[in-house]
Design a protein around this motif. Structure first.
Motif, PDB file in Angstrom:
ATOM      1  N   PRO A   4       0.329  -1.377   0.307  1.00  0.00           N
ATOM      2  CA  PRO A   4       0.273  -0.231   0.337  1.00  0.00           C
ATOM      3  C   PRO A   4       0.466   1.458   0.225  1.00  0.00           C
ATOM      4  N   ASP A   5       2.070   1.425   0.585  1.00  0.00           N
ATOM      5  CA  ASP A   5       3.257   2.347   1.195  1.00  0.00           C
ATOM      6  C   ASP A   5       3.167   2.902  -0.306  1.00  0.00           C
ATOM      7  N   ARG A   6       3.775   1.620  -1.284  1.00  0.00           N
ATOM      8  CA  ARG A   6       5.115   1.928  -1.889  1.00  0.00           C
ATOM      9  C   ARG A   6       3.641   2.507  -3.307  1.00  0.00           C
ATOM     10  N   ASN A   7       2.443   1.424  -3.257  1.00  0.00           N
ATOM     11  CA  ASN A   7       0.922   2.616  -4.545  1.00  0.00           C
ATOM     12  C   ASN A   7       0.574   4.018  -4.359  1.00  0.00           C
ATOM     13  N   THR A   8       1.044   4.026  -2.754  1.00  0.00           N
ATOM     14  CA  THR A   8       0.964   5.753  -2.657  1.00  0.00           C
ATOM     15  C   THR A   8       1.352   6.105  -3.426  1.00  0.00           C
ATOM     16  N   ALA A   9       3.043   6.249  -3.144  1.00  0.00           N
ATOM     17  CA  ALA A   9       3.677   6.691  -3.659  1.00  0.00           C
ATOM     18  C   ALA A   9       3.953   6.926  -4.490  1.00  0.00           C
ATOM     19  N   ARG A  10       3.363   6.168  -5.697  1.00  0.00           N
ATOM     20  CA  ARG A  10       3.493   5.534  -7.431  1.00  0.00           C
ATOM     21  C   ARG A  10       2.418   6.837  -7.752  1.00  0.00           C
ATOM     22  N   ASP A  11       0.985   6.523  -6.781  1.00  0.00           N
ATOM     23  CA  ASP A  11      -0.193   6.912  -7.250  1.00  0.00           C
ATOM     24  C   ASP A  11       0.021   8.497  -6.783  1.00  0.00           C
ATOM     25  N   ASP A  12       0.564   9.052  -6.017  1.00  0.00           N
ATOM     26  CA  ASP A  12       1.100  10.510  -5.880  1.00  0.00           C
ATOM     27  C   ASP A  12       1.408  11.015  -7.179  1.00  0.00           C
ATOM     28  N   ARG A  13       2.643  10.572  -7.918  1.00  0.00           N
ATOM     29  CA  ARG A  13       3.372  10.650  -8.487  1.00  0.00           C
ATOM     30  C   ARG A  13       2.578  10.754 -10.302  1.00  0.00           C
ATOM     31  N   VAL A  14       1.474   9.620 -10.198  1.00  0.00           N
ATOM     32  CA  VAL A  14       0.712   9.429 -11.773  1.00  0.00           C
ATOM     33  C   VAL A  14      -0.267  10.538 -11.242  1.00  0.00           C
ATOM     34  N   ALA A  15      -1.131  11.271  -9.689  1.00  0.00           N
ATOM     35  CA  ALA A  15      -1.942  12.170  -9.776  1.00  0.00           C
ATOM     36  C   ALA A  15      -1.733  13.337 -10.404  1.00  0.00           C
ATOM     37  N   ARG A  16      -0.081  13.802 -10.203  1.00  0.00           N
ATOM     38  CA  ARG A  16       0.661  15.150 -10.600  1.00  0.00           C
ATOM     39  C   ARG A  16       0.452  15.095 -11.963  1.00  0.00           C
ATOM     40  N   HIS A  43      -0.796  13.724 -14.608  1.00  0.00           N
ATOM     41  CA  HIS A  43      -2.311  13.614 -14.582  1.00  0.00           C
ATOM     42  C   HIS A  43      -2.953  15.053 -14.557  1.00  0.00           C
ATOM     43  N   ALA A  44      -2.450  15.544 -13.416  1.00  0.00           N
ATOM     44  CA  ALA A  44      -2.884  17.016 -13.560  1.00  0.00           C
ATOM     45  C   ALA A  44      -2.265  17.867 -14.533  1.00  0.00           C
ATOM     46  N   LEU A  53       4.883  26.686 -19.224  1.00  0.00           N
ATOM     47  CA  LEU A  53       5.061  26.244 -19.110  1.00  0.00           C
ATOM     48  C   LEU A  53       5.428  24.510 -18.560  1.00  0.00           C
ATOM     49  N   ALA A  54       6.844  24.921 -19.098  1.00  0.00           N
ATOM     50  CA  ALA A  54       7.602  23.744 -18.807  1.00  0.00           C
ATOM     51  C   ALA A  54       8.443  23.948 -17.183  1.00  0.00           C
ATOM     52  N   ALA A  55       8.319  24.396 -17.107  1.00  0.00           N
ATOM     53  CA  ALA A  55       8.451  24.601 -15.306  1.00  0.00           C
ATOM     54  C   ALA A  55       7.393  23.664 -14.714  1.00  0.00           C
ATOM     55  N   ARG A  56       6.301  23.713 -14.897  1.00  0.00           N
ATOM     56  CA  ARG A  56       4.696  23.318 -14.603  1.00  0.00           C
ATOM     57  C   ARG A  56       5.178  22.009 -14.585  1.00  0.00           C
ATOM     58  N   LEU A  57       4.990  21.475 -15.962  1.00  0.00           N
ATOM     59  CA  LEU A  57       5.870  20.313 -16.294  1.00  0.00           C
ATOM     60  C   LEU A  57       6.710  19.337 -15.779  1.00  0.00           C
ATOM     61  N   VAL A  58       7.821  19.956 -15.433  1.00  0.00           N
ATOM     62  CA  VAL A  58       8.486  19.521 -14.507  1.00  0.00           C
ATOM     63  C   VAL A  58       8.453  19.246 -13.565  1.00  0.00           C
ATOM     64  N   ASP A 115      -2.785  20.190 -21.595  1.00  0.00           N
ATOM     65  CA  ASP A 115      -4.302  20.456 -22.819  1.00  0.00           C
ATOM     66  C   ASP A 115      -5.087  21.606 -23.037  1.00  0.00           C
ATOM     67  N   ARG A 116      -4.969  22.262 -21.344  1.00  0.00           N
ATOM     68  CA  ARG A 116      -5.647  23.557 -21.413  1.00  0.00           C
ATOM     69  C   ARG A 116      -4.575  24.976 -22.001  1.00  0.00           C
ATOM     70  N   TRP A 117      -3.959  24.994 -21.832  1.00  0.00           N
ATOM     71  CA  TRP A 117      -3.226  26.100 -22.239  1.00  0.00           C
ATOM     72  C   TRP A 117      -2.911  26.195 -23.718  1.00  0.00           C
ATOM     73  N   LEU A 118      -3.327  24.317 -24.355  1.00  0.00           N
ATOM     74  CA  LEU A 118      -3.060  23.718 -25.676  1.00  0.00           C
ATOM     75  C   LEU A 118      -4.236  25.109 -26.177  1.00  0.00           C
ATOM     76  N   ASP A 119      -4.583  24.457 -25.926  1.00  0.00           N
ATOM     77  CA  ASP A 119      -7.041  25.440 -25.754  1.00  0.00           C
ATOM     78  C   ASP A 119      -6.307  26.621 -25.765  1.00  0.00           C
ATOM     79  N   ASP A 120      -5.822  27.311 -25.048  1.00  0.00           N
ATOM     80  CA  ASP A 120      -5.749  28.447 -25.124  1.00  0.00           C
ATOM     81  C   ASP A 120      -5.367  29.045 -26.437  1.00  0.00           C
ATOM     82  N   ARG A 121      -3.910  28.693 -26.347  1.00  0.00           N
ATOM     83  CA  ARG A 121      -3.154  29.321 -27.455  1.00  0.00           C
ATOM     84  C   ARG A 121      -3.777  28.592 -28.794  1.00  0.00           C
ATOM     85  N   ILE A 122      -4.818  27.316 -29.244  1.00  0.00           N
ATOM     86  CA  ILE A 122      -5.509  27.838 -30.028  1.00  0.00           C
ATOM     87  C   ILE A 122      -6.313  29.182 -30.463  1.00  0.00           C
ATOM     88  N   ARG A 123      -7.342  28.895 -29.217  1.00  0.00           N
ATOM     89  CA  ARG A 123      -8.009  30.113 -29.138  1.00  0.00           C
ATOM     90  C   ARG A 123      -7.647  31.239 -29.765  1.00  0.00           C
TER      91      ARG A 123
END
Lengths: 473, 266
Positions: free
Chosen positions: A145-157, A159-160, A191-196, A166-174
């Motif tokens: 469970p603990d190990r999966n929690t750490a991985r889930d946190d990474r995956v959630a980050r 995904h966010a 944007l790159a910093a936020r992706l890091v 995608d929102r940023w891309l949408d703004d550019r296209i608009r």
């Protein structure tokens, strides 16, 4: 295990301890925070705060090595270890109960206890968890469970981060590509910093490279729009990664930036072959020089990519001379990726006439080369460099240079009017305008000549790092 | 769907992308592309546009097709001279990086012995000597028709100044190098004798780093048959002596020149 052995040194660990059920410690890795590692040696379970996807990770194995060598003193388990043990005990009890129920429903399946048959011919038990070459593989331990929690946190980050991309891309296209904010590097860099931050480092690099395309050529809108499309594709694929086939999911994860540790890659099944070292190219990415070595299996015909990196004053890999061949184990990254690590080398790279003949045998026409590239890009549309060996001559396409034969042509990447193209100059000089076998890197904007395979030698003409920045260039 | 119709659709997408979907709706995707991006979940014009751009880019890249067949370019005349050996190519790179004092001799020996410059050296040589008419002319002699042909195709390799006449003497003679008189007499000594004197002087400290330019010039012009023995003698300088570093550097120079001449012999 070899990776674990180098870590099995008490001086690299703190807060080591063991009791009759578990062993634990904190390992100071390359990150700022140490990795907390715990092993349930009685019921076979592992937990570690490192990002490795391997179970057990090398830290858990190192901890066990220290313990079996008697280098960890018995002590009272700290509260967080005790809590982890209790959670494991509860989870195992639930799993055992579920197995009991299932065995009962099957009426007659399994042994008298209803548990999986924990004994083999040698009497080793599941509880004892004897793992040896002669033993059947033990059942996979229940997920931690603990190990999966750490991985889930990474995956959630991640995904966010992808949702934000995608929102940023949408703004550019608009607002449109004519928006003056696109000309400011900060627009992309933020944007790159936020992706890091979102653990999507590879996408961050892609965004920074994209910033360099703005205004770089008369057709820059075309190039930028195509790259925005690829970012959208990756953002969408990354957010649906669970629904993708395994191989594609691995490819997407790696392309987005999911870190895979070298030790985990090296632990994978090797791809053993005689590898032709077909080409090399050096590219500066931000403050790092990246060297790509393209290798092609003589037997499999498959391509592989070995990367090396060097920051200022560091050295790039010089152990793979272009035009030679090497029998070695390559360990590929997850998915259909071209990227691989060179494992065991069975001899030094050799360079003799038979190698030149093998290069000649692998060369194809321009039309077949396009088809070969197309197959690889269809599998992973976000690939921006694909190797191919063709038999072609240099030709003029207006003011630009191209590779050509009787089946068609491929444009050579135009470096712009101010840059002297050493690759084209070398190709022109060495080929003398006649057809030659050559390995090139396909990019969406044109091919980059990397090496010319002549009957008696290979000439390395790929882009080379600046020696004032890195050595061994 | 043809390559042309895909290209036409892509151009429409670029136009909309320039203006932005706030100002103009994305075009309707044609044929199979419509099936690929058909998704009722994409409600806004920008979402539909992004889906089309991604699909269209993937299809265009994966569907890479050869460009038109292009005319052959005229090739240079065949040069009957043999090409210099690969070791000589490597040596030239080492010389230009570490011992440029030997470059003139490398080129003159190559030309004198009837070799042709390896083509992979030509771009670097022509770039290196864009402003030096004598050395550039030597390169053109060593390259033959291939040199003129290459310069004709790549303007970056043209000389910086208009044609300057170069005398045959200037072309064929090694430039004189300054050598102190007490060292100059060693130019014709046998290698063992010159090597012994140099090694002793370096070991004793009477020749040091301040004399390095003169010693380099001496070894660059000493009798070729003296080089190997000279290198051996310098190699025997006591590793604990302060001049050991200087001796090691001079050994590399002597060895480089010796091997250079061997590789260019015929």
């Amino acid at each position: 295990m070899s990776a674990a052995q180098s870590l099995a040194t008490p001086t690299r660990w703190s807060q080591l301890g063991a009791d009759r059920t578990g062993v634990w410690g904190s390992f100071q890795g390359s990150g700022a925070e140490p990795y907390d590692t715990m092993v349930d040696h009685a019921r076979l379970g592992f937990a570690c705060s490192c990002p490795s996807r391997q179970t057990p990770c090398k830290h858990a194995l190192a901890l066990l090595l220290l313990w079996v060598r008697g280098q960890i003193a018995d002590t009272v388990a700290p509260s967080h270890i005790e809590a982890w043990m209790q959670r494991r005990g509860a989870a195992l009890s639930r799993a055992a109960a579920a197995a009991d129920n299932e065995a009962g429903e099957l009426s007659g399946g399994g042994n008298a206890t209803g548990k999986p048959d924990a004994t083999d011919g040698s009497g080793a038990t599941l509880d004892g968890a004897v793992i040896g070459d002669e033993q059947p593989a033990p059942p996979t331990p229940p997920p931690d469970p603990d190990r999966n929690t750490a991985r889930d946190d990474r995956v959630a980050r991640m995904h966010a981060g992808l949702a934000e991309l995608d929102r940023w891309l949408d703004d550019r296209i608009r607002t449109g590509l004519a928006d003056p904010s696109l000309a400011r590097y900060a627009t992309w860099d933020q944007l790159a910093a936020r992706l890091v931050d979102a653990q999507a480092g590879s996408l961050a690099n892609r965004v920074r490279r994209l910033a360099g395309l703005v205004g770089a050529s008369p057709d820059w809108h075309d190039d930028v729009l195509a790259e925005l499309g690829m970012l959208h594709l990756l953002a969408q694929a990354g957010r649906r990664i669970g629904a993708l086939p395994d191989s594609l999911a691995d490819a997407v994860a790696t392309t987005v930036g999911w870190q895979v540790r070298q030790a985990d890659v090296l632990a994978g099944v090797p791809d053993t072959d005689e590898w032709l070292i077909a080409g090399r190219s050096d590219v500066r990415e931000d403050r790092i020089e990246v060297r790509r070595h393209w290798l092609r299996g003589v037997n499999s015909g498959r391509w592989a990519l070995a990367l090396s990196f060097a920051a200022y004053q560091q050295s790039l890999d010089t152990s793979l001379p272009v035009g030679s061949s090497l029998r070695a184990d390559l360990h590929r990254y997850p998915g259909p990726a071209l990227r691989a690590l060179v494992g065991t080398r069975y001899h030094d790279p050799v360079d003799h006439p038979s190698v030149a003949a093998q290069f000649a045998a692998s060369a194809c026409s321009i039309a077949d080369g396009c088809a070969e590239v197309g197959v690889m890009v269809a599998a992973e549309p976000w690939l921006d460099r694909v190797p191919v060996t063709v038999h072609a001559r240099l030709a003029r396409a207006g003011q630009a240079w191209a590779l050509a034969d009787s089946t068609g042509s491929m444009p050579i990447l135009d470096l712009g009017t101010r840059a002297f193209d050493a690759g084209v100059a070398m190709l022109l000089a060495v080929s003398g305008g006649k057809p030659v076998d050559l390995t090139v890197e396909w990019t969406p904007h044109g091919v980059v000549p990397l090496s010319i395979h002549l009957p008696d030698r290979t000439v390395d003409i790929g882009p080379r790092a600046n020696t004032s920045f890195v050595s061994a260039a | 769907m043809t390559t042309e119709s895909m290209q036409e659709h892509w151009q429409q997408l670029v136009t909309v992308a320039l203006l932005g979907t706030d100002r103009r709706d994305p075009p309707n995707p044609p044929g199979p592309l419509a099936d690929l991006v058909a998704d009722t979940a994409r409600s806004s014009p920008s979402e539909r546009m992004l889906a089309q751009v991604a699909a269209c880019t993937a299809v265009r890249r994966a569907g890479v097709v050869p460009g038109p067949v292009l005319d052959e370019i005229v090739v240079p005349d065949t040069d009957a001279r043999p090409m210099c050996v690969p070791a000589a190519v490597e040596r030239w790179h080492h010389i230009t990086a570490s011992w440029p004092v030997l470059e003139d001799e490398w080129m003159l020996t190559l030309i004198g012995n009837g070799w042709r410059i390896a083509p992979e050296l030509l771009p670097a040589m022509l770039l290196r000597h864009r402003s030096d008419p004598v050395r550039r002319t030597r390169v053109m002699v060593g390259a033959g028709d291939a040199g003129r042909w290459l310069v004709g195709h790549l303007a970056d390799l043209e000389p910086r100044h208009s044609a300057v006449s170069v005398t045959p003497e200037a072309l064929s003679e090694l430039p004189e190098l300054p050598i102190a008189p007490e060292l100059a007499e060693m130019l014709d000594w046998p290698g063992a004798e010159a090597g012994a004197v140099l090694a002793q002087s370096i070991e004793a400290g009477s020749l040091g780093q301040s004399h390095k330019p003169m010693l380099v010039n001496l070894i660059a012009r000493v009798r070729p048959d003296a080089l190997r023995v000279l290198a051996d003698a310098l190699n025997s300088v006591d590793p604990m002596a302060t001049g050991h570093g200087l001796a090691t550097v001079l050994v590399d120079l002597a060895t480089t020149r010796h091997r250079m001449l061997e590789e260019l012999m015929r």
